[in-house]
Design a protein around this motif. Structure first.
Motif, mmCIF file in Angstrom:
data_model
loop_
_atom_site.group_PDB
_atom_site.id
_atom_site.type_symbol
_atom_site.label_atom_id
_atom_site.label_comp_id
_atom_site.label_asym_id
_atom_site.label_seq_id
_atom_site.Cartn_x
_atom_site.Cartn_y
_atom_site.Cartn_z
ATOM 1 N N MET A 235 0.853 -1.194 0.000
ATOM 2 C CA MET A 235 0.000 0.000 0.000
ATOM 3 C C MET A 235 0.881 1.233 0.000
ATOM 4 S SD MET A 235 -2.989 1.042 2.710
ATOM 5 C CE MET A 235 -3.953 -0.426 2.352
ATOM 6 N N LYS A 236 0.605 2.157 -0.896
ATOM 7 C CA LYS A 236 1.372 3.394 -0.994
ATOM 8 C C LYS A 236 0.860 4.381 0.057
ATOM 9 C CE LYS A 236 3.961 2.363 -4.575
ATOM 10 N NZ LYS A 236 5.411 2.317 -4.474
ATOM 11 N N ALA A 237 1.757 5.312 0.455
ATOM 12 C CA ALA A 237 1.381 6.306 1.454
ATOM 13 C C ALA A 237 0.221 7.166 0.983
ATOM 14 C CB ALA A 237 2.592 7.189 1.769
ATOM 15 N N LYS A 238 0.183 7.421 -0.348
ATOM 16 C CA LYS A 238 -0.863 8.302 -0.862
ATOM 17 C C LYS A 238 -2.236 7.633 -0.805
ATOM 18 C CE LYS A 238 -0.039 6.852 -5.638
ATOM 19 N NZ LYS A 238 0.330 7.345 -6.990
ATOM 20 N N ILE B 233 8.429 6.427 0.984
ATOM 21 C CA ILE B 233 7.054 6.550 1.460
ATOM 22 C C ILE B 233 6.299 7.611 0.658
ATOM 23 C CG2 ILE B 233 5.601 7.068 3.479
ATOM 24 C CD1 ILE B 233 7.973 6.152 5.230
ATOM 25 N N PHE B 234 7.018 8.723 0.362
ATOM 26 C CA PHE B 234 6.403 9.841 -0.375
ATOM 27 C C PHE B 234 7.214 10.115 -1.648
ATOM 28 C CE2 PHE B 234 5.645 10.979 4.203
ATOM 29 C CZ PHE B 234 4.304 10.621 4.230
ATOM 30 N N PRO B 235 7.060 9.260 -2.686
ATOM 31 C CA PRO B 235 7.881 9.425 -3.893
ATOM 32 C C PRO B 235 7.546 10.685 -4.693
ATOM 33 C CG PRO B 235 6.237 7.706 -4.211
ATOM 34 C CD PRO B 235 6.177 8.077 -2.765
ATOM 35 N N ASP B 236 6.374 11.290 -4.444
ATOM 36 C CA ASP B 236 5.975 12.457 -5.245
ATOM 37 C C ASP B 236 6.472 13.778 -4.647
ATOM 38 O OD1 ASP B 236 4.630 10.745 -6.934
ATOM 39 O OD2 ASP B 236 2.742 10.886 -5.792
ATOM 40 N N PHE B 237 7.093 13.734 -3.460
ATOM 41 C CA PHE B 237 7.524 14.970 -2.799
ATOM 42 C C PHE B 237 9.053 15.090 -2.823
ATOM 43 C CE2 PHE B 237 3.600 14.123 -0.001
ATOM 44 C CZ PHE B 237 2.766 14.724 -0.925
ATOM 45 N N GLN B 238 9.504 16.327 -2.842
ATOM 46 C CA GLN B 238 10.942 16.586 -2.721
ATOM 47 C C GLN B 238 11.247 16.861 -1.234
ATOM 48 O OE1 GLN B 238 12.328 19.957 -4.948
ATOM 49 N NE2 GLN B 238 14.460 19.717 -4.280
ATOM 50 N N ILE B 239 12.252 16.190 -0.700
ATOM 51 C CA ILE B 239 12.577 16.294 0.738
ATOM 52 C C ILE B 239 13.956 16.933 0.884
ATOM 53 C CG2 ILE B 239 12.896 15.012 2.879
ATOM 54 C CD1 ILE B 239 11.164 12.784 1.414
ATOM 55 N N ARG C 53 2.085 1.137 11.218
ATOM 56 C CA ARG C 53 3.085 0.161 10.784
ATOM 57 C C ARG C 53 4.176 0.837 9.960
ATOM 58 N NH1 ARG C 53 4.721 -2.519 6.670
ATOM 59 N NH2 ARG C 53 3.241 -1.496 5.256
ATOM 60 N N ILE C 54 3.773 1.750 9.061
ATOM 61 C CA ILE C 54 4.749 2.453 8.220
ATOM 62 C C ILE C 54 5.655 3.339 9.081
ATOM 63 C CG2 ILE C 54 5.002 4.185 6.420
ATOM 64 C CD1 ILE C 54 2.479 3.070 5.131
ATOM 65 N N ARG C 55 5.065 4.026 10.052
ATOM 66 C CA ARG C 55 5.866 4.891 10.946
ATOM 67 C C ARG C 55 6.879 4.060 11.733
ATOM 68 N NH1 ARG C 55 1.998 8.000 14.768
ATOM 69 N NH2 ARG C 55 3.972 9.001 15.377
ATOM 70 N N LEU C 56 6.418 2.911 12.256
ATOM 71 C CA LEU C 56 7.300 2.056 13.044
ATOM 72 C C LEU C 56 8.409 1.478 12.182
ATOM 73 C CD1 LEU C 56 7.792 0.763 15.815
ATOM 74 C CD2 LEU C 56 6.260 -1.097 15.159
ATOM 75 N N SER D 81 -7.388 8.199 9.325
ATOM 76 C CA SER D 81 -8.602 8.009 10.129
ATOM 77 C C SER D 81 -9.247 6.661 9.844
ATOM 78 C CB SER D 81 -9.594 9.142 9.854
ATOM 79 O OG SER D 81 -9.992 9.149 8.488
ATOM 80 N N GLU D 82 -9.039 6.119 8.628
ATOM 81 C CA GLU D 82 -9.665 4.857 8.252
ATOM 82 C C GLU D 82 -8.721 3.675 8.434
ATOM 83 O OE1 GLU D 82 -10.896 5.335 4.277
ATOM 84 O OE2 GLU D 82 -12.472 6.801 4.722
ATOM 85 N N ASN D 83 -7.443 3.878 8.335
ATOM 86 C CA ASN D 83 -6.480 2.784 8.393
ATOM 87 C C ASN D 83 -5.285 3.159 9.257
ATOM 88 O OD1 ASN D 83 -5.097 0.436 7.930
ATOM 89 N ND2 ASN D 83 -5.339 0.492 5.699
ATOM 90 N N SER D 84 -5.546 3.494 10.532
ATOM 91 C CA SER D 84 -4.471 3.934 11.420
ATOM 92 C C SER D 84 -3.477 2.823 11.694
ATOM 93 C CB SER D 84 -5.070 4.442 12.738
ATOM 94 O OG SER D 84 -5.829 3.410 13.362
ATOM 95 N N ALA D 85 -3.896 1.569 11.677
ATOM 96 C CA ALA D 85 -2.974 0.458 11.922
ATOM 97 C C ALA D 85 -1.898 0.417 10.854
ATOM 98 C CB ALA D 85 -3.745 -0.855 11.953
ATOM 99 N N GLU D 86 -2.288 0.589 9.592
ATOM 100 C CA GLU D 86 -1.318 0.589 8.497
ATOM 101 C C GLU D 86 -0.401 1.803 8.595
ATOM 102 O OE1 GLU D 86 0.769 -0.681 5.199
ATOM 103 O OE2 GLU D 86 -0.618 -1.723 6.539
#
Length: 491
Positions: free
Chosen positions: A1-4, A50-56, A17-20, A9-14
């Motif tokens: 599942m992509k971050a986008k 996680i965020f391939p569309d953003f420049q960091i 998991r990504i944050r951890l 609010s609907e899938n806080s478990a996922e």
């Protein structure tokens, strides 16, 4: 599942998991050899996954830009100060989600911790390096133990050169330094060890080295407390003062010679007075004996008169004995004499016997109330007599050419356990420009050959060795020196 695709609010478990997973990846990557820049690069790569569309990006600045639809920023905080800013930038207008904000904050928080810890570690290493450079290059021994003396935490290399023992032996047995202390000093040092926890420990003692040499040590210690105020370390500094002690011993030898010479000079100075003092009683004795012989030849019934003359002879002989006793006592070294309980009246009376004729010959009035001196002190009587004789001699020199000439010796008790003796004369005091140097060795205002400049410094040393003090009374209208002694502790 992509971050986008994630709606927190609907899938806080996922989302969690990504944050951890991000934090675990960062924790696994960070190690002692990883530099800050490598850790940042790794964090950016993981965030880009996680965020391939953003420049960091990251920039070192202390404030955030104004938020827009294209930019999301969060600060890196160390000790509540902004040390840099993490930015995610979208090429199109974007409504930033809570998940995106949380991920960026997670990375910023972790990088802040890494920077803080790395910098703290770097400062600690620098401090340790500086400490070791200092401790390993000073001539003194720096040491640190636990409060119970069960563990030697650190001892500097100078220990081996001063103690002539290995550092390893001290680490193995922290109390082994006690074995090296000279037997005469050991018990005193052991008794003083509890003072280390209060910061009042300061001891000088000798050590016996394995090579048979003795060294003098000055050892100091102080407690180190943790954040809770509890003592968890004892640190100290031990220095080799053998050269200083050798110098002090040599200085005492020289001072002893100087004192002896000063005594001889004083004896020579009063030789004329002593000769006169002894000669007069002897002439009286001879005269009385002649009268007795004549009266005995002329009349056998004169027993009362004969007895009176015999009493006079006995009195004169007793006076001669006191003078000789005083001279013999004054001419010997009393530094090693034990402290004895003595009456001040006896010390003063015996001292005056040595100089009374000199005062009378110069027509100097001597004021002395023996009743003031019925006070006992623990002292070396010969040394106190020496101090008195020096003050009296100085007073004699000061007033002998004055029209009004007198010298007074007085005593008074101060408080419950101190007594002050004062020697005053009819002189008008000492000039301030002279007073500042009056107790300096070899300083004298007398003519060449008449004074050594050592009388007052030696007297001061004697009185201080008796736990007393000597000073010039600037408030007196006349010239007045006072010395104070503790009264006898004997009840």
């Amino acid at each position: 599942m992509k971050a986008k695709d994630i709606n927190p609010s609907e899938n806080s478990a996922e989302a969690n998991r990504i944050r951890l997973q991000l934090l675990r990846s960062l924790m696994n990557f960070v190690h002692d050899e990883a530099s800050e820049s490598k850790i940042f690069d790794f964090g950016f790569r993981k965030l880009a996954e996680i965020f391939p569309d953003f420049q960091i990006t990251f920039s070192k600045r202390d404030k955030l830009d104004k938020p827009t639809k294209h930019i999301l920023e969060t600060p890196l905080l160390i000790n509540k100060m902004i040390v840099g800013v993490l930015r995610m930038e979208s090429s199109n207008a974007h409504s930033w989600t809570d998940f995106e904000k949380l991920i960026l904050c997670d990375l910023a928080d972790y990088l802040s911790l890494v920077i803080r810890d790395r910098r703290s570690l770097e400062r600690a290493r620098e401090s340790e390096q500086k400490f070791r450079q200092l401790a390993e290059n000073i001539q003194e021994v720096f040491w640190m133990t636990d409060p119970a003396k069960n563990q030697m935490i650190y001892v500097s290399p100078a220990y081996e050169s001063i103690w002539n023992r290995s550092i390893e032996s001290l680490y193995e047995n922290p109390m082994s330094f006690i074995e090296a202390i000279h037997p005469v000093d050991r018990e005193r040092v052991i008794a003083a060890l509890p003072q280390q926890a209060s910061g009042t420990y300061k001891q000088e003692y000798r050590i016996c080295r394995p090579d048979g040499k003795e060294r003098w040590i000055r050892d100091r210690a102080f407690p180190i407390r943790n954040d809770q105020g509890k003592i968890y370390r004892i640190a100290g500094l031990a220095e080799d003062i053998s050269d200083q002690k050798a110098y002090e011993t040599k200085l005492k030898e020289v001072q002893s010679i100087v004192v002896s010479n000063a005594k001889m000079a004083a004896l020579g100075e009063m030789a004329g007075g002593v000769a006169h003092e002894i000669n007069n009683p002897l002439m009286v004795i001879l005269g009385k004996l002649g009268q007795l012989q004549k009266w005995a030849d002329e009349n056998n019934d004169l027993k009362a008169n004969i007895q009176s003359h015999l009493d006079s002879i006995a009195k004169m002989v007793d006076r001669i004995a006191k003078i000789i006793k005083g001279l013999r006592a004054f001419s010997r070294n009393a530094d090693l004499d034990p402290m004895v309980t003595s009456k001040l009246s006896q010390i003063v009376t015996e001292t005056l016997e040595l100089c009374l004729a000199k005062f009378n010959h110069a027509s100097i009035e001597l004021r002395f109330d023996e009743g003031q001196f019925e006070i006992e002190v623990d002292c070396r009587p010969v040394q106190i007599s020496q101090v008195l004789l020096n003050l009296l001699s100085n007073a004699f020199d000061a007033v002998q050419n004055l029209e009004n000439k007198w010298i007074e010796i007085s005593a008074r008790k101060v408080g419950k356990d101190r007594v002050q003796l004062a020697v005053s004369d009819s002189g008008r005091g000492i000039a301030k420009e002279i007073l500042v140097n009056i107790l300096d060795p070899f300083f004298t205002t007398k003519e060449v050959g008449k004074g050594t400049g050592l009388g007052l410094p030696i007297s001061q040393g004697i009185i201080e060795a008796h736990q007393g003090r000597l000073w010039y009374d600037e408030k007196s209208s006349y010239t007045r020196f006072i010395f104070e002694l503790p009264c006898s502790k004997k009840i």
